[in-house]
Design an enzyme around this catalytic site. Structure first.
Site, PDB file in Angstrom:
ATOM      1  N   LEU A 162       0.649  -1.381  -0.202  1.00 51.12           N
ATOM      2  CA  LEU A 162      -0.546  -0.112  -0.005  1.00 51.12           C
ATOM      3  C   LEU A 162       0.974   1.306  -0.066  1.00 51.12           C
ATOM      4  O   LEU A 162       1.793   1.517   0.854  1.00 51.12           O
ATOM      5  CB  LEU A 162      -0.627   0.592   1.113  1.00 51.12           C
ATOM      6  CG  LEU A 162      -1.692  -1.104   1.543  1.00 51.12           C
ATOM      7  CD1 LEU A 162      -3.068  -1.339   2.870  1.00 51.12           C
ATOM      8  CD2 LEU A 162      -2.737  -1.389  -0.275  1.00 51.12           C
ATOM      9  N   ASP A 179       2.839  -5.723   3.290  1.00 49.75           N
ATOM     10  CA  ASP A 179       3.745  -4.969   4.306  1.00 49.75           C
ATOM     11  C   ASP A 179       3.417  -4.757   5.201  1.00 49.75           C
ATOM     12  O   ASP A 179       3.471  -3.761   6.488  1.00 49.75           O
ATOM     13  CB  ASP A 179       2.012  -3.111   4.166  1.00 49.75           C
ATOM     14  CG  ASP A 179       2.247  -2.391   3.417  1.00 49.75           C
ATOM     15  OD1 ASP A 179       2.890  -2.147   2.444  1.00 49.75           O
ATOM     16  OD2 ASP A 179       0.984  -2.662   2.471  1.00 49.75           O
ATOM     17  N   GLU A 220       5.471  -2.475  13.457  1.00 49.09           N
ATOM     18  CA  GLU A 220       4.892  -1.246  14.244  1.00 49.09           C
ATOM     19  C   GLU A 220       3.105  -1.509  14.364  1.00 49.09           C
ATOM     20  O   GLU A 220       2.782  -1.309  15.767  1.00 49.09           O
ATOM     21  CB  GLU A 220       5.592   0.005  14.486  1.00 49.09           C
ATOM     22  CG  GLU A 220       5.171   0.834  14.471  1.00 49.09           C
ATOM     23  CD  GLU A 220       5.332   2.138  15.188  1.00 49.09           C
ATOM     24  OE1 GLU A 220       6.373   2.743  15.799  1.00 49.09           O
ATOM     25  OE2 GLU A 220       4.777   2.907  13.917  1.00 49.09           O
ATOM     26  N   ASP A 221       2.795  -1.347  13.198  1.00 56.29           N
ATOM     27  CA  ASP A 221       1.335  -1.331  12.974  1.00 56.29           C
ATOM     28  C   ASP A 221       0.834  -2.409  14.209  1.00 56.29           C
ATOM     29  O   ASP A 221      -0.220  -2.037  13.971  1.00 56.29           O
ATOM     30  CB  ASP A 221       0.913  -1.398  11.797  1.00 56.29           C
ATOM     31  CG  ASP A 221       1.291   0.225  10.986  1.00 56.29           C
ATOM     32  OD1 ASP A 221       0.892   1.318  11.725  1.00 56.29           O
ATOM     33  OD2 ASP A 221       2.180  -0.002  10.112  1.00 56.29           O
ATOM     34  N   ARG A 228      -3.621  -5.790   5.903  1.00 54.96           N
ATOM     35  CA  ARG A 228      -2.780  -6.072   6.603  1.00 54.96           C
ATOM     36  C   ARG A 228      -3.274  -6.823   8.167  1.00 54.96           C
ATOM     37  O   ARG A 228      -2.290  -7.164   8.994  1.00 54.96           O
ATOM     38  CB  ARG A 228      -2.190  -4.518   7.018  1.00 54.96           C
ATOM     39  CG  ARG A 228      -2.096  -3.720   5.697  1.00 54.96           C
ATOM     40  CD  ARG A 228      -0.991  -2.896   6.462  1.00 54.96           C
ATOM     41  NE  ARG A 228       0.278  -2.970   7.319  1.00 54.96           N
ATOM     42  CZ  ARG A 228       1.636  -2.643   8.066  1.00 54.96           C
ATOM     43  NH1 ARG A 228       1.153  -1.093   7.855  1.00 54.96           N
ATOM     44  NH2 ARG A 228       2.203  -3.728   8.569  1.00 54.96           N
ATOM     45  N   ARG A 260      -6.741   4.555   9.381  1.00 53.72           N
ATOM     46  CA  ARG A 260      -6.311   3.518   9.598  1.00 53.72           C
ATOM     47  C   ARG A 260      -7.043   2.942  11.518  1.00 53.72           C
ATOM     48  O   ARG A 260      -7.509   1.718  11.761  1.00 53.72           O
ATOM     49  CB  ARG A 260      -5.018   2.987   9.858  1.00 53.72           C
ATOM     50  CG  ARG A 260      -4.372   3.273   8.745  1.00 53.72           C
ATOM     51  CD  ARG A 260      -5.135   2.152   7.603  1.00 53.72           C
ATOM     52  NE  ARG A 260      -4.558   2.175   6.293  1.00 53.72           N
ATOM     53  CZ  ARG A 260      -2.998   1.928   5.871  1.00 53.72           C
ATOM     54  NH1 ARG A 260      -2.542   1.319   6.738  1.00 53.72           N
ATOM     55  NH2 ARG A 260      -2.928   2.092   4.694  1.00 53.72           N
ATOM     56  N   HIS A 282      -0.664   8.680  10.127  1.00 51.50           N
ATOM     57  CA  HIS A 282      -0.388   8.090  11.173  1.00 51.50           C
ATOM     58  C   HIS A 282      -0.376   9.168  12.145  1.00 51.50           C
ATOM     59  O   HIS A 282       0.899   9.916  11.802  1.00 51.50           O
ATOM     60  CB  HIS A 282       0.759   7.203  11.271  1.00 51.50           C
ATOM     61  CG  HIS A 282       0.230   5.831  10.999  1.00 51.50           C
ATOM     62  ND1 HIS A 282       0.744   4.863  10.447  1.00 51.50           N
ATOM     63  CD2 HIS A 282      -0.865   4.623  11.311  1.00 51.50           C
ATOM     64  CE1 HIS A 282       0.263   3.829  10.282  1.00 51.50           C
ATOM     65  NE2 HIS A 282      -0.698   3.260  10.258  1.00 51.50           N
ATOM     66  N   CYS A 287       7.613   2.365  12.170  1.00 48.42           N
ATOM     67  CA  CYS A 287       7.192   1.552  11.695  1.00 48.42           C
ATOM     68  C   CYS A 287       7.938   0.376  11.480  1.00 48.42           C
ATOM     69  O   CYS A 287       7.319  -0.776  11.038  1.00 48.42           O
ATOM     70  CB  CYS A 287       6.891   2.303   9.889  1.00 48.42           C
ATOM     71  SG  CYS A 287       6.401   2.685   9.971  1.00 48.42           S
TER      72      CYS A 287
HETATM   73  C1  CIR Z   1       0.795   0.849   4.724  1.00 48.29           C
HETATM   74  O1  CIR Z   1       0.019   1.661   3.991  1.00 48.29           O
HETATM   75  O2  CIR Z   1       0.117   0.340   5.938  1.00 48.29           O
HETATM   76  C2  CIR Z   1       1.860   0.280   4.756  1.00 48.29           C
HETATM   77  N1  CIR Z   1       2.552   1.271   3.569  1.00 48.29           N
HETATM   78  C3  CIR Z   1       2.518   2.335   5.451  1.00 48.29           C
HETATM   79  C4  CIR Z   1       2.781   1.625   6.374  1.00 48.29           C
HETATM   80  C5  CIR Z   1       4.158   2.366   8.236  1.00 48.29           C
HETATM   81  N2  CIR Z   1       3.623   2.173   9.380  1.00 48.29           N
HETATM   82  C6  CIR Z   1       3.271   2.637  10.413  1.00 48.29           C
HETATM   83  O3  CIR Z   1       3.895   4.652   9.924  1.00 48.29           O
HETATM   84  N3  CIR Z   1       3.621   2.787  11.412  1.00 48.29           N
END
Ligand code: CIR
Length: 253
Positions: free
Chosen positions: A18, A60, A65-66, A85, A131, A161, A248
């Site tokens: 993404l 992804d 971290e997410d 995700r 998100r 974020h 991240c």
């Molecule tokens: C996303 O869209 O989820 C990933 N391409 C990028 C996630 C970045 N994560 C973050 O800032 N903690």
């Protein structure tokens, strides 16, 4: 002090993940190289790094971290807001259980990405973004408050974020860009202000004796040095292309 870090190698599918940026498709070999340097930088900061294997199913998933929010006494497995995700949490749940006995969960209809959670000492800030929804944020707030942490919900205006635009260095100091420079929720902190041209550098990570920053942001680097920190600079070009920053790529605890 952080002792342990979890990271995950980017899969070949990473280049199809993404993104909202128009910086082009990442180069996989370069992403791998940058990721290896990230691991080396963390090791230099004195943490033990657990490197999870790449998983082609989740493009992804290098952005670990997410998938979780970690505290010294318990972990919270998130419920990532992007459909592609969401399945990442299955593996992370197994991994986190190797480190934590007490694991809590954000449950649907609540969604939450760890990138929306910023810890400043015993106070957690939880961003509402594309998100993370209000239900997810409220669930995390309740979990944290029941463990005597403070928690504040911060609706985001523009940033992807919460931690895309603000980082905590310690000593009451934050690095802040855009909407967080004058934000009432962060007015009690001393600020290192990031100019609009260097916005990507607002996502940096303090790991023990170092602040890891993205390469190429001289003004912000100088401000962080002038505030008394040692920095490690990393080329993050291939992660920036997929909206990812330094925070991240790891879970630090
Ligand atoms: C996303 O869209 O989820 C990933 N391409 C990028 C996630 C970045 N994560 C973050 O800032 N903690």
């Amino acid at each position: 002090m952080f002792k342990q870090v979890i990271v995950k190698k980017p899969a070949i599918s990473y280049v199809n993940g993404l993104t909202t940026s128009d910086l082009g498709t990442p180069n996989y070999e370069m992403a791998l190289e940058q990721h290896e340097k990230y691991v080396q930088a963390l090791a230099k900061c004195g943490v033990e790094v657990k490197v999870l294997l790449d998983n082609e199913e989740f493009a992804d998933s290098t952005f670990v971290e997410d998938t979780a929010v970690l505290t010294p006494n318990f972990a919270v497995i998130s419920n990532p807001g992007a459909d592609s995700r969401n399945g990442e949490i299955k593996e992370m749940n197994r991994v986190i259980k190797e480190f934590y006995d007490d694991v809590r969960y954000i449950k649907a209809p609540g969604t939450l990405d760890g990138g929306d959670v910023l810890q400043i000492e015993d106070h957690f800030y939880i961003g509402i973004s594309d998100r993370t929804n209000i239900e997810g944020a409220n669930q995390l707030k309740q979990i944290l408050e029941s463990a005597n942490y403070k928690a504040t919900i911060v609706p985001l205006k523009k940033f992807f974020h919460l931690k895309t635009g603000i980082s905590y260095l310690g000593n009451n100091q934050v690095v802040a860009a855009g909407e967080f420079i004058d934000h009432p929720d962060f007015e009690q902190y001393e600020k290192i202000i990031v100019s609009p041209e260097e916005e990507y550098c607002a996502n940096c990570i303090r790991v023990n004796d170092y602040v890891i920053i993205p390469k190429g942001f001289e003004q912000t680097k100088k401000k962080i040095h002038d505030a008394g920190y040692q920095t490690i600079e990393l080329n993050m070009s291939e992660f920036q292309k997929q909206d990812g920053g330094l925070s991240c790529l790891s879970l630090r605890f």
